[in-house]
Structures are given as C-alpha cells and as structure tokens.
Design an enzyme around this catalytic site. Structure first.
Site: not given
Ligand code: CO8
Length: 256
Positions: A64, A107, A110, A130
């Site tokens: 992200a 992300g 993911e 993270e």
C-alpha cells in the site's frame, strides 16, 4: 482513461500491468479503483476469457502507498474505509493470474493472493512487512495467507516482517510455480491462453465452486458444487464437449 495501469488485449487474454514505476507500483486509491473497475468491466467483455495482473521486473507491488497513508488519522482511515474497495476483487468472476516478479510486499502480496493463480519469477520476493510500520496487514493477509500456508508459518512471517524468496513461496503453496524471470511473461501467457480457451461457463462455475470452499461448511460446499455441475448441462458447451468426445473430434467452444 486509466493512468496507473496499462491494459492490453492479447486475443482472449487481458494483460494488465501496474504502472507506477516511480513508487515500485505502490497501491494507492487510484490503482485500486482502476484495477478493480477494469477487471469487473472485463467480466462483461465476451471476447475475454482470462486476465493477468503483473508489475515490473523490479516490483509487482511494494505494498500500500505509505506516502498516502502517512498523514492520515484514524478517523480518516476508518471513515473512508481506506482501501476497502479491494474487496471488489472477490466479485470478479473470470480467472485472474498474478504474474509476480520482484517485490510483492504488504498489499502487493495481498493483491497477488486475491488472484486465482500466482506464477512467480525466480526474482520474486513476497512478504508482509507491516509490523515494521507499526500496523498489521489490512487487505486480507492475516486471513488468506494463514489459510494458505498455516498458522505457524504465517505468524512467523507477520511477526518478523521478513521476505521470502520465490522458492520458499512455491514450497509453502503461495506460488503455483517458479519460472526464470526472462520466461515469466511467456509462461504466464501460455497459461492464460490455455484457460481463456476453455469453455467459459464451466470456467466461471469452477471459480465460484472453489471460492465457495473458503466460505461454507463441507456439506454445503459439496451440494453447491453438485448443483453447479448439474447446471452445466444447460450450457451449449457441455453438449458440444461430450458430443465431441463421443464423436472422437476436437470440441468447438462457443463460450455459451
Ligand atoms: N509506498 C510508497 N512508496 C513506496 C513504497 C510504498 N509501499 N515502496 C517503495 N516506494 C517508493 C520509495 O519511497 C521510493 O521513492 P523515492 O525514489 O521518491 O524516494 C521508490 O519507491 C523506490 O523505492 P526504494 O528507493 O526504497 O527502493 P529500494 O530498492 O531501495 O527498496 C523496497 C525496495 C525494499 C521494496 C523498499 O522500497 C521498501 O521497503 N518499501 C516498502 C515496503 C513496505 O513496507 N510495504 C508494506 C506497506 S504497508 C501495506 O501494504 C499495508 C496494506 C494494508 C493496508 C490496508 C489498510 C486498510
């Protein structure tokens, strides 16, 4: 007009390349909107049977967008359900292959796991870093990676934030297969073309049935599968497939 992705139609394959090289394809709000809208639109495109999501040689996606997250407050993140729109990936009905070279972190990893098949170049590096930013994954890893590789292995990756290479990802079942980086595109195209050539209604049923296995008790899933199997008898391609077998010839699919 999409700005953060490039979409190419290659016969019945839609090839989507994440295109934010300056940020190693970090996933901001715009990437999310463009990827999900494009995949859902391709679902309605009769000429397409399979999509591929890929990045650059250096990064599938490095997570992200930390710059987008950095200034945000709890109220802003929670209030806007920041990045929650990736859930739309679960509504995509045609198969999506993730072709991963370089970093697939946070992300990025993911999103790869939201795809149906993950092909990895030998340069791929997966991880959920993270914890090093003081947060936890927010786009599904605690659920999807744990189901994929088991609690102890997932926990070790989450709690250390370490990266795993392509060979480890394959061994743990995150990646389907590892190929030399120079062959990733050709190998992915070969796979995508093979899937896109299959009778579409059966492909859609297959994806729906497999995904249902994550959501339902076994007896419900088995019943769902059997009902879909029986429904396949309403398709033209089922008639063609079995007739072609009996007549000892190749089937001609209409994708209907
Ligand atoms: N976000 C924004 N920009 C990034 C990101 C990112 N995730 N990753 C890299 N970049 C940018 C860098 O800032 C840099 O920009 P600039 O040149 O302007 O300084 C450029 O990309 C190149 O990066 P590096 O210079 O760092 O390249 P290196 O080759 O030295 O390192 C790494 C590559 C190891 C991948 C490194 O960039 C890195 O560690 N990136 C961050 C990885 C990371 O922590 N990802 C997880 C992010 S958190 C997350 O994904 C949570 C998802 C869930 C949110 C859900 C909320 C509900």
């Amino acid at each position: 007009m999409a700005e953060t992705i490039v979409l190419e139609r290659r016969g019945r394959v839609a090839w989507i390349t994440l295109n934010r090289p300056q940020a190693l394809n970090a996933l901001n709000e715009q990437v999310m909107l463009e990827v999900t809208a494009t995949l859902l639109e391709l679902d309605r495109d009769e000429a397409i049977g399979c999509s591929v999501l890929t990045g650059s040689a250096k990064a599938f996606a490095a997570g992200a967008d930390i710059r987008e997250m950095q200034p945000q407050s709890f109220a802003e993140m929670f209030g806007t359900d920041w990045i929650g729109g990736w859930d739309a990936m679960t509504r995509v009905r045609k198969p999506v292959i993730a072709a991963v070279a370089g970093y697939a972190l946070g992300g990025g990893c993911e999103v790869a796991m939201m795809c149906d098949i993950v092909l990895a170049a030998d340069t791929a590096k997966f991880g959920q870093p993270e914890i090093k930013l003081g947060v936890i994954p927010g786009m599904g890893a605690t659920q999807r990676l744990t189901r994929l590789i088991g609690k102890s292995r997932a926990m070790e990756l989450f709690l250390t934030g370490r990266m795993m290479d392509a060979a480890e990802a394959e061994r743990l079942g995150l990646a389907t297969r590892v190929v030399p980086a120079g062959e990733l595109e050709a190998e992915t195209m070969k796979l995508a073309e093979a899937i896109a050539a299959m009778p579409l209604q059966a492909v859609l049923m297959m994806k729906e049935a497999v995904n249902r296995s994550f959501e339902t008790p076994l007896h419900e899933g088995l019943l769902f599968e059997r009902r879909l199997f029986q429904s396949a008898f309403a398709t033209e391609d089922r008639t063609e497939g079995m007739t072609a077998f009996v007549e000892k010839r190749a089937p001609v699919w209409k994708h209907r």
